[in-house]
Motif scaffolding. Structure first.
Motif: not given
Length: 385
Positions: A96-99, A123-124, A256-260
């Motif tokens: 979630l930090l990356s998102l 990093m994010a 923006m998140r990856n699927t599954f």
């Protein structure tokens, strides 16, 4: 010049390498026998209810998980008295930090936090092509005034780890509230409460008010609260965390998140872990008791130990921490040297079981004794035996 240097993005070039050398089978075997007090993991493991739920979910592992984590989100919304749209579940709170960085940041923009805070913030932010501004600490803790002074027109995020990793220090609710009242409207404040359950228990014993973070979310403030199942719930290996914040912002992040990205096994385990209050109580009570035992033991050896509100201790050795960590590993105990956090003379020690903590104290005493026949001064710990 390497083959792909001109082809990859600037953030990919600028980020430091995260690829550790491949471990040999012998090294992996040694690692498996270490007492691991270096990653803030729960020494008691998952709740028995969570383990049962994991077993029950394995039979459907051939099916893709619910992409929206619908059941878990509904349970979290009810648990925290929020709207469903205010909850976003991700593969650990680091995802979630990356998102948040991908959604809110970009080239020319910045985020603000403190030095010696969670290393993933840098990093994010860099991966999003933005700049991280790190302000000085005050008494091993965040300095809200310094952070406010660092905010400018290009700032979009402020990260407050509360308690902070790696120092274990906590900002009381009143301090956070006064800080939020002064943050300009174009900034989203991320209240990272990964160690919430531990901090809440410490605060109750100390008769102080730890966090009103969910009230800010309910009031519609530009605040995102991060929580995780990796710490007190003991599910670090399954990678499941979540954010609580404004519904519109959570919706943008969800795009923006990856699927599954959150497995069905992780979702099932988290659903069960929420309800096992006895397990959480056992974990936080051991943590408080053993923080005193471990803190007093390390202080008696001459180390400066910062009082904690989390499940780890921040210790200033006064000597090269990496050398001490290597010697402790030879003694069978892993701790975290903090050179990458800008604290080359400090280590972070996870609070383990009584047996694990005694093993650490005994190993530390042995190192000190080998360095000096007069006793175990800290300076002797970094020397070879």
């Amino acid at each position: 010049m390497s083959r792909f240097f001109d082809l990859v993005s600037k953030p990919a070039r600028d980020l430091g390498t995260t690829n550790a050398p491949a471990r040999t089978p012998a090294a992996l075997e040694l690692r498996s026998r270490l007492i691991k007090l270096d990653s803030n993991e729960n020494p008691f493991g998952p709740s028995p209810r969570a383990i049962d739920a994991i077993r029950g979910a394995l039979g459907a592992a051939n099916l893709y998980p619910d992409d929206d984590c619908s059941q878990l989100r509904r349970k979290l919304a009810t648990h925290h008295e929020l709207q469903l749209e205010q909850v976003l579940v991700t593969a650990g709170s680091t995802a979630l930090l990356s998102l948040l960085c991908q959604t809110l940041l970009g080239p020319g923009l910045n985020a603000v936090t403190s030095v010696r805070s969670f290393i993933v913030y840098s990093m994010a932010v860099q991966a999003a092509g933005a700049h991280l501004v790190e302000t000085p600490m005050r008494d091993d803790s965040f300095d809200p005034e310094a952070i406010l002074a660092a905010i400018d027109s290009k700032t979009r995020i402020v990260f407050l780890a509360n308690p902070n990793n790696p120092t274990g220090t906590m900002l009381e609710a009143g301090v956070v509230e006064r800080f939020l009242a002064q943050v300009p409207g174009h900034v989203v404040v991320v209240l990272d409460e990964a160690y919430y359950e531990f901090a809440l228990h410490f605060a109750a014993l100390r008769r102080i008010n730890y966090s009103n973070s969910l009230e800010y979310v309910r009031q519609g403030a530009s605040v995102v609260v991060l929580r995780t199942f990796s710490k007190a719930h003991g599910l670090a290996g399954l990678r499941v965390g979540y954010g609580l914040g404004p519904a519109e912002l959570m919706g943008y992040c969800a795009r923006m998140r990856n699927t599954f990205s959150v497995s069905s096994v992780a979702q099932a385990a988290a659903m069960a872990a929420i309800d096992d209050r006895d397990h959480i109580q056992r974990v936080v009570e051991n943590n408080v008791l053993q923080s005193r035992v471990l803190g007093q033991g390390l202080s008696a050896l001459g180390l400066r130990v910062v009082p904690t509100s989390a499940n780890f201790l921040y210790c200033d050795l006064g000597v090269d921490a990496a050398a001490v960590a290597n010697r402790l590993q030879d003694e069978g105990v892993a701790v975290r040297p903090l050179g990458h956090w800008g604290a080359p003379n400090c280590i972070r020690v996870t609070i383990g079981t009584p047996e694990q903590n005694q093993a650490l104290l005994q190993a530390t005493r042995r190192l000190g004794a080998r360095g000096s026949t007069a006793g175990p001064p800290v300076s002797s710990l970094a020397r070879g035996s």
